[in-house]
Design a protein around this motif. Structure first.
Motif, PDB file in Angstrom:
ATOM      1  N   LYS A  57       8.337   7.567  -4.032  1.00 13.15           N
ATOM      2  CA  LYS A  57       9.347   7.585  -3.093  1.00 13.15           C
ATOM      3  C   LYS A  57      10.225   6.240  -3.600  1.00 13.15           C
ATOM      4  O   LYS A  57      11.496   6.266  -3.560  1.00 13.15           O
ATOM      5  CB  LYS A  57       8.830   7.261  -1.919  1.00 13.15           C
ATOM      6  CG  LYS A  57       9.683   7.282  -0.784  1.00 13.15           C
ATOM      7  CD  LYS A  57       9.336   7.330   0.663  1.00 13.15           C
ATOM      8  CE  LYS A  57      10.478   7.173   1.791  1.00 13.15           C
ATOM      9  NZ  LYS A  57       9.656   7.042   3.101  1.00 13.15           N
ATOM     10  N   GLY A  58       9.424   5.326  -3.954  1.00  8.75           N
ATOM     11  CA  GLY A  58      10.482   3.994  -4.700  1.00  8.75           C
ATOM     12  C   GLY A  58      11.169   4.211  -5.899  1.00  8.75           C
ATOM     13  O   GLY A  58      12.216   3.664  -5.723  1.00  8.75           O
ATOM     14  N   SER A  72      10.973  -2.255  -1.280  1.00 13.27           N
ATOM     15  CA  SER A  72       9.837  -2.664   0.098  1.00 13.27           C
ATOM     16  C   SER A  72       8.728  -1.547  -0.330  1.00 13.27           C
ATOM     17  O   SER A  72       7.496  -1.769   0.223  1.00 13.27           O
ATOM     18  CB  SER A  72      10.628  -2.102   1.301  1.00 13.27           C
ATOM     19  OG  SER A  72      11.494  -3.104   1.873  1.00 13.27           O
ATOM     20  N   LEU A  73       9.243  -0.357  -0.807  1.00  3.46           N
ATOM     21  CA  LEU A  73       7.969   0.716  -1.112  1.00  3.46           C
ATOM     22  C   LEU A  73       7.170   0.220  -2.142  1.00  3.46           C
ATOM     23  O   LEU A  73       6.128   0.343  -2.100  1.00  3.46           O
ATOM     24  CB  LEU A  73       8.783   1.938  -1.435  1.00  3.46           C
ATOM     25  CG  LEU A  73       9.322   2.639  -0.337  1.00  3.46           C
ATOM     26  CD1 LEU A  73      10.284   3.628  -0.582  1.00  3.46           C
ATOM     27  CD2 LEU A  73       8.364   3.335   0.375  1.00  3.46           C
ATOM     28  N   TYR A  74       7.655  -0.243  -3.391  1.00  6.52           N
ATOM     29  CA  TYR A  74       6.692  -0.978  -4.519  1.00  6.52           C
ATOM     30  C   TYR A  74       5.826  -1.961  -3.840  1.00  6.52           C
ATOM     31  O   TYR A  74       4.696  -1.731  -4.326  1.00  6.52           O
ATOM     32  CB  TYR A  74       7.643  -1.553  -5.433  1.00  6.52           C
ATOM     33  CG  TYR A  74       8.380  -0.260  -6.152  1.00  6.52           C
ATOM     34  CD1 TYR A  74       8.049   0.843  -6.558  1.00  6.52           C
ATOM     35  CD2 TYR A  74       9.824  -0.498  -6.550  1.00  6.52           C
ATOM     36  CE1 TYR A  74       8.665   1.799  -7.198  1.00  6.52           C
ATOM     37  CE2 TYR A  74      10.349   0.412  -7.335  1.00  6.52           C
ATOM     38  CZ  TYR A  74       9.673   1.560  -7.653  1.00  6.52           C
ATOM     39  OH  TYR A  74      10.410   2.483  -8.556  1.00  6.52           O
ATOM     40  N   GLU A  76       4.663  -2.254  -0.795  1.00  6.95           N
ATOM     41  CA  GLU A  76       3.527  -1.491  -0.134  1.00  6.95           C
ATOM     42  C   GLU A  76       2.592  -0.970  -1.096  1.00  6.95           C
ATOM     43  O   GLU A  76       1.444  -0.924  -0.973  1.00  6.95           O
ATOM     44  CB  GLU A  76       4.133  -0.657   0.970  1.00  6.95           C
ATOM     45  CG  GLU A  76       3.300   0.189   1.813  1.00  6.95           C
ATOM     46  CD  GLU A  76       2.655  -1.016   2.709  1.00  6.95           C
ATOM     47  OE1 GLU A  76       1.735  -0.722   3.119  1.00  6.95           O
ATOM     48  OE2 GLU A  76       3.203  -1.857   3.076  1.00  6.95           O
ATOM     49  N   ALA A  77       3.084  -0.337  -2.043  1.00  6.66           N
ATOM     50  CA  ALA A  77       2.326   0.293  -3.160  1.00  6.66           C
ATOM     51  C   ALA A  77       1.510  -0.597  -3.713  1.00  6.66           C
ATOM     52  O   ALA A  77       0.311  -0.429  -4.068  1.00  6.66           O
ATOM     53  CB  ALA A  77       3.013   1.119  -4.059  1.00  6.66           C
ATOM     54  N   LEU A  78       1.906  -1.863  -4.000  1.00  2.00           N
ATOM     55  CA  LEU A  78       1.253  -2.876  -4.820  1.00  2.00           C
ATOM     56  C   LEU A  78       0.138  -3.302  -3.856  1.00  2.00           C
ATOM     57  O   LEU A  78      -0.964  -4.003  -4.395  1.00  2.00           O
ATOM     58  CB  LEU A  78       1.878  -4.039  -5.182  1.00  2.00           C
ATOM     59  CG  LEU A  78       2.969  -3.619  -6.403  1.00  2.00           C
ATOM     60  CD1 LEU A  78       4.024  -4.658  -6.409  1.00  2.00           C
ATOM     61  CD2 LEU A  78       1.978  -3.600  -7.653  1.00  2.00           C
ATOM     62  N   LYS A  79      -0.043  -3.179  -2.630  1.00  2.00           N
ATOM     63  CA  LYS A  79      -1.167  -3.458  -1.649  1.00  2.00           C
ATOM     64  C   LYS A  79      -2.286  -2.594  -1.977  1.00  2.00           C
ATOM     65  O   LYS A  79      -3.453  -3.147  -1.575  1.00  2.00           O
ATOM     66  CB  LYS A  79      -0.692  -3.448  -0.339  1.00  2.00           C
ATOM     67  CG  LYS A  79       0.506  -4.541   0.254  1.00  2.00           C
ATOM     68  CD  LYS A  79       0.752  -4.137   1.888  1.00  2.00           C
ATOM     69  CE  LYS A  79       1.993  -5.318   2.174  1.00  2.00           C
ATOM     70  NZ  LYS A  79       2.317  -4.839   3.469  1.00  2.00           N
ATOM     71  N   HIS A  80      -1.954  -1.489  -2.560  1.00  2.00           N
ATOM     72  CA  HIS A  80      -3.191  -0.489  -2.564  1.00  2.00           C
ATOM     73  C   HIS A  80      -3.440  -0.015  -4.046  1.00  2.00           C
ATOM     74  O   HIS A  80      -4.316   0.452  -4.392  1.00  2.00           O
ATOM     75  CB  HIS A  80      -2.783   0.843  -1.906  1.00  2.00           C
ATOM     76  CG  HIS A  80      -2.243   0.665  -0.552  1.00  2.00           C
ATOM     77  ND1 HIS A  80      -3.203   0.307   0.606  1.00  2.00           N
ATOM     78  CD2 HIS A  80      -1.196   0.613   0.015  1.00  2.00           C
ATOM     79  CE1 HIS A  80      -2.532   0.075   1.616  1.00  2.00           C
ATOM     80  NE2 HIS A  80      -1.198   0.430   1.227  1.00  2.00           N
TER      81      HIS A  80
END
Length: 125
Positions: A57-58, A72-74, A76-80
């Protein structure tokens, strides 16, 4: 698996995260970023923490040059995930956003200068 243009309209029953991520990748490869976002959203309804769906999505937002959304999406993804490509994509989006902001500021300064010249010309006459 349906093509990216054939996304299920109402629900995600019978599909898994990987199927929607695959549809999103196909959509991006076809240059259809809106369908990629839709497919990623469907994947995220099944698994809100899917780093792969967040990344895709990012990527779609990055390719649409909507850098703030991509960042913002990256993030969030980097949290996981500690995927280096996520960090590289995030850094690239951030640099593009900084460049875009810099260009806007330069345009505003130029516009102000031109307006100042017009005002000066009017005063001289």
């Amino acid at each position: 698996m349906p093509a990216a243009a054939e996304l299920p309209q109402k629900d995600v029953a019978g599909y898994d995260v990987e199927a929607f991520v695959s549809m999103a990748v196909l959509a991006i490869n076809a240059g259809n970023y809106e369908d990629a976002i839709k497919a990623s959203n469907k994947a995220l309804t099944l698994d809100p923490d899917s780093s792969e769906a967040l990344k895709i999505k990012g990527d779609a937002y990055l390719l649409k040059e909507e850098y703030d959304n991509a960042i913002s999406l990256y993030d969030e993804a980097l949290k996981h995930s500690d995927d280096l490509q996520l960090q590289l994509n995030r850094d690239y989006a951030f640099e593009q956003l900084k460049m875009e902001i810099s260009q806007i500021k330069a345009m505003e300064k130029l516009k102000a200068r031109k307006q100042g010249r017009k005002n000066q010309f009017a005063l001289d006459n």
